[in-house]
Design an enzyme around this catalytic site. Structure first.
Site, PDB file in Angstrom:
ATOM      1  CG  HIS A 119      -1.656   6.355  -2.238  1.00  0.00           C
ATOM      2  ND1 HIS A 119      -2.883   6.380  -2.875  1.00  0.00           N
ATOM      3  CD2 HIS A 119      -1.877   5.724  -1.062  1.00  0.00           C
ATOM      4  CE1 HIS A 119      -3.804   5.802  -2.112  1.00  0.00           C
ATOM      5  NE2 HIS A 119      -3.216   5.393  -0.994  1.00  0.00           N
ATOM      6  CG  HIS A 157      -2.001   0.997   1.206  1.00  0.00           C
ATOM      7  ND1 HIS A 157      -3.330   0.709   1.472  1.00  0.00           N
ATOM      8  CD2 HIS A 157      -1.974   2.328   0.959  1.00  0.00           C
ATOM      9  CE1 HIS A 157      -4.049   1.803   1.384  1.00  0.00           C
ATOM     10  NE2 HIS A 157      -3.245   2.818   1.081  1.00  0.00           N
ATOM     11  CG  HIS A 169      -8.019   3.420   0.468  1.00  0.00           C
ATOM     12  ND1 HIS A 169      -7.512   3.114  -0.762  1.00  0.00           N
ATOM     13  CD2 HIS A 169      -7.007   4.031   1.138  1.00  0.00           C
ATOM     14  CE1 HIS A 169      -6.251   3.532  -0.839  1.00  0.00           C
ATOM     15  NE2 HIS A 169      -5.919   4.095   0.297  1.00  0.00           N
ATOM     16  N   GLY A 188      -9.781   7.934  -1.541  1.00  0.00           N
ATOM     17  CA  GLY A 188     -10.378   9.260  -1.402  1.00  0.00           C
ATOM     18  C   GLY A 188     -11.181   9.315  -0.119  1.00  0.00           C
ATOM     19  CG  ASP A 214      -1.201  10.407  -5.978  1.00  0.00           C
ATOM     20  OD1 ASP A 214      -1.119   9.206  -5.645  1.00  0.00           O
ATOM     21  OD2 ASP A 214      -2.271  11.042  -5.896  1.00  0.00           O
ATOM     22  CG  ASP A 257      -1.577   5.646   3.071  1.00  0.00           C
ATOM     23  OD1 ASP A 257      -1.919   5.254   1.950  1.00  0.00           O
ATOM     24  OD2 ASP A 257      -2.344   6.260   3.844  1.00  0.00           O
ATOM     25  CD  GLU A 294      -7.463   6.285   5.559  1.00  0.00           C
ATOM     26  OE1 GLU A 294      -8.127   6.157   4.528  1.00  0.00           O
ATOM     27  OE2 GLU A 294      -6.348   6.851   5.587  1.00  0.00           O
TER      28      GLU A 294
HETATM   29  O1  LIG Z   1      -4.956   6.975   3.113  1.00  0.00           O
HETATM   30  C1  LIG Z   1      -5.652   7.326   2.155  1.00  0.00           C
HETATM   31  N1  LIG Z   1      -6.987   7.198   2.209  1.00  0.00           N
HETATM   32  C2  LIG Z   1      -7.803   7.535   1.184  1.00  0.00           C
HETATM   33  N2  LIG Z   1      -7.329   8.055   0.051  1.00  0.00           N
HETATM   34  C3  LIG Z   1      -6.005   8.251  -0.043  1.00  0.00           C
HETATM   35  C4  LIG Z   1      -5.120   7.908   0.974  1.00  0.00           C
HETATM   36  N3  LIG Z   1      -3.873   8.224   0.581  1.00  0.00           N
HETATM   37  C5  LIG Z   1      -3.981   8.733  -0.643  1.00  0.00           C
HETATM   38  N4  LIG Z   1      -5.258   8.763  -1.030  1.00  0.00           N
HETATM   39  C6  LIG Z   1      -5.816   9.273  -2.285  1.00  0.00           C
HETATM   40  C7  LIG Z   1      -5.162  10.577  -2.715  1.00  0.00           C
HETATM   41  C8  LIG Z   1      -4.490  10.255  -4.009  1.00  0.00           C
HETATM   42  O2  LIG Z   1      -4.535  11.323  -4.922  1.00  0.00           O
HETATM   43  C9  LIG Z   1      -5.268   9.053  -4.505  1.00  0.00           C
HETATM   44  C10 LIG Z   1      -4.594   8.183  -5.533  1.00  0.00           C
HETATM   45  O3  LIG Z   1      -3.314   7.775  -5.142  1.00  0.00           O
HETATM   46  O4  LIG Z   1      -5.557   8.337  -3.317  1.00  0.00           O
HETATM   47 ZN   LIG Z   2      -3.929   4.768   0.968  1.00  0.00          ZN
END
Ligand SMILES: O=c1[nH]cnc2c1ncn2[C@H]1C[C@H](O)[C@@H](CO)O1
Ligand SMILES: [Zn+2]
Length: 366
Positions: free
Chosen positions: A25, A23, A212, A185, A27, A304, A215
Site C-alpha cells: 500500500h 501487495h 482483500h 478496508g 499509504d 502489505d 484476512e
Molecule cells: O491489510 C489490509 N487489509 C485491509 N485494508 C488495508 C490493509 N492494509 C491497508 N489497508 C487499507 C488502508 C489504506 O488506507 C487503504 C488503501 O491503501 O487500504
Molecule cells: Zn493490504
C-alpha cells in the site's frame, strides 16, 4: 574446475536478489521522515515528533491484533498525501525504496477516494502518483542500479460506495500505468459482493482485479471473492487454511474451496508480518505460509505496509527463511509465482522471469 559456490543466505545477500512485490500500500509505506516533513508543511499534528518515535508509534499501534485498529493508523499517512507535491514525493520515494531493496517489479496500491480533502479530483490524484512513479523509475535508471518497473492498482474502500467509480477510473488509466483494481478496508460486515457491479464492470472490460479477502474474516469472504466476484487473485487469502485438515501423520485433506483455489492456481498475496499484527494468525511460526507452499498453492511473499510493519521485501523473506528454513531455490519459486501472477501482459512477465529473475537467482545459487 571448481563449482561456483552458493552465496550464504543473509539479509544483505537477499537485498541483491531480484524480488517481485504484488501487495504493497502506497499509504502504508511512507518514510517516517517524510511523514514528519509533509505534516509540518501542511500544519497537521502527528502523534510523535521525531523520526524514531514516529516509526515506533506506527509499528506499535499497528501491533493491535485487530484489523480495525491497525487501519486507524492510516489516518496520519493519508492526511499528508492530499497535495500534488505530497503525492508525487511519496510515490517517488516508494520506487526508490523498493529499488534499493532489490525489487525489480512492483504493483503498489492506494485508494484515490481518500485523497480528495484538499480539492484534487480522482483523475489528478492518480496522475500525480503516476508522475512520482515515473520520476522514481528514471532516477533509478540514471543511477545505473538494477531497473525497477512499478505499476499502480487502484483500491476502493469496502465500507464506502465508490467502487464502480474507482473501477471506471482504473480502466480509464489502463494504458498509463494502472494495471488493476482492488477493494480494501475493514472486512467484517463488508462482504465483497457489496461491490459486485464494480467487479462485473471490470470483467466486461477484460480488466484485472484482486480482492482483500480471508484476512480478518474467513472462508465465506474468500468464497464470495472467487465464486461471485471472479477475482484474479486473493489479497492475503490466508484463512483458506480453515478449509484444510492436517492429520497427525501430516497428511492434508483439502475442502472444495481450497481445492478450487489450488486447482485454478489463484495467487495468494500473503503478507506474513501484517497477518501477525492484525491477528489473522497468532505467530509467524503458526503462519500457514509453509503448509500452503508445501501443498503447492500459488504463494507469494508481500510487505502489505512497510511503515506499519517496519518491514521490506528482504525482511519478509528473511523472516520466512529463519522460521521455515527456506533456501534460495524456494525464494526463487515464490518470486516466479509472483511474476506469473502479475497484472502485466504475458510477454513482459516472461521477459522478467527469463532475463532478470532466473539469471539473478542462478548467481546466488551458484
Ligand atoms: O491489510 C489490509 N487489509 C485491509 N485494508 C488495508 C490493509 N492494509 C491497508 N489497508 C487499507 C488502508 C489504506 O488506507 C487503504 C488503501 O491503501 O487500504
Ligand atoms: Zn493490504
Amino acid at each position: 574446475m571448481t563449482e561456483p559456490a552458493t552465496t550464504t543466505l543473509t539479509e544483505p545477500a537477499l537485498r541483491t536478489a531480484p524480488k517481485v512485490l504484488l501487495h504493497d500500500h502506497l499509504d502504508g509505506g511512507l518514510r517516517p521522515g517524510t511523514v514528519l516533513e509533509l505534516a509540518d508543511a501542511c500544519g497537521y499534528r502527528l502523534p510523535a515528533g521525531t523520526e524514531p518515535e514516529l516509526a515506533r508509534w506506527f509499528r506499535d499501534s499497528a501491533d493491535s491484533g485487530s484489523l480495525e485498529r491497525y487501519l486507524e493508523t492510516f489516518a496520519h499517512t493519508v492526511a499528508v498525501m492530499q497535495t500534488p507535491d505530497g503525492l508525487e514525493r511519496v510515490a517517488r520515494e516508494c520506487v526508490l525504496d523498493l529499488a534499493a531493496d532489490g525489487v525489480v517489479y512492483a504493483e503498489v496500491r492506494f485508494a484515490p477516494e481518500q485523497h480528495l480533502e484538499r480539492g484534487l479530483d480522482l483523475d489528478s490524484v492518480v496522475e500525480h502518483v503516476l508522475e512520482g512513479f515515473r520520476s522514481g523509475e528514471s532516477a533509478v535508471e540514471a543511477s545505473g542500479a538494477q531497473p525497477i518497473r512499478v505499476r499502480l492498482l487502484l483500491t476502493a474502500m469496502r465500507h464506502a460506495a465508490r467502487s464502480r467509480e474507482i473501477a471506471e477510473l482504473t480502466v480509464r488509466f489502463r494504458d498509463r500505468g494502472v494495471v488493476g483494481f482492488d477493494i480494501a478496508g475493514a472486512e467484517a460486515g463488508y462482504p465483497p459482493s457489496r461491490h459486485l457491479d464494480a467487479f462485473e464492470y471490470m470483467r466486461a472490460a477484460n480488466a484485472h482485479f484482486t480482492i482483500h479477502a480471508g484476512e480478518a474474516f474467513g472462508l465465506p469472504s474468500i468464497h464470495e471473492a472467487i465464486a461471485f466476484c471472479g477475482t484474479d487473485r486473493l489479497g492475503h487469502g490466508v484463512r483458506i487454511v480453515d478449509d484444510i485438515t492436517v492429520a497427525e501423520d501430516g497428511t492434508a485433506t483439502l475442502g472444495l474451496l481450497a481445492n478450487y483455489v489450488r486447482d485454478k492456481r489463484i495467487p495468494l498475496e500473503l503478507c506474513p508480518s501484517s497477518n501477525v499484527q492484525t491477528g489473522a494468525v497468532d505467530t509467524l511460526e503458526r503462519h500457514p505460509f509453509d503448509l500452503l507452499a508445501r501443498l503447492r498453492f500459488r504463494v507469494t511473499v508481500n510487505t502489505d505496509n512497510r511503515l506499519m510493519s517496519d518491514t521490506t521485501m528482504s525482511k519478509e523473506m528473511m523472516r520466512l527463511v529463519e522460521t521455515f528454513g527456506y533456501g534460495w531455490s524456494d525464494l526463487e519459486r515464490f518470486t516466479i509465482n509472483a511474476m506469473k501472477s502479475a497484472f502485466l501482459p504475458f510477454d513482459q512477465r516472461l521477459e522478467l522471469i527469463d532475463n532478470v529473475i532466473k539469471p539473478g537467482y542462478a548467481v546466488l545459487i551458484g
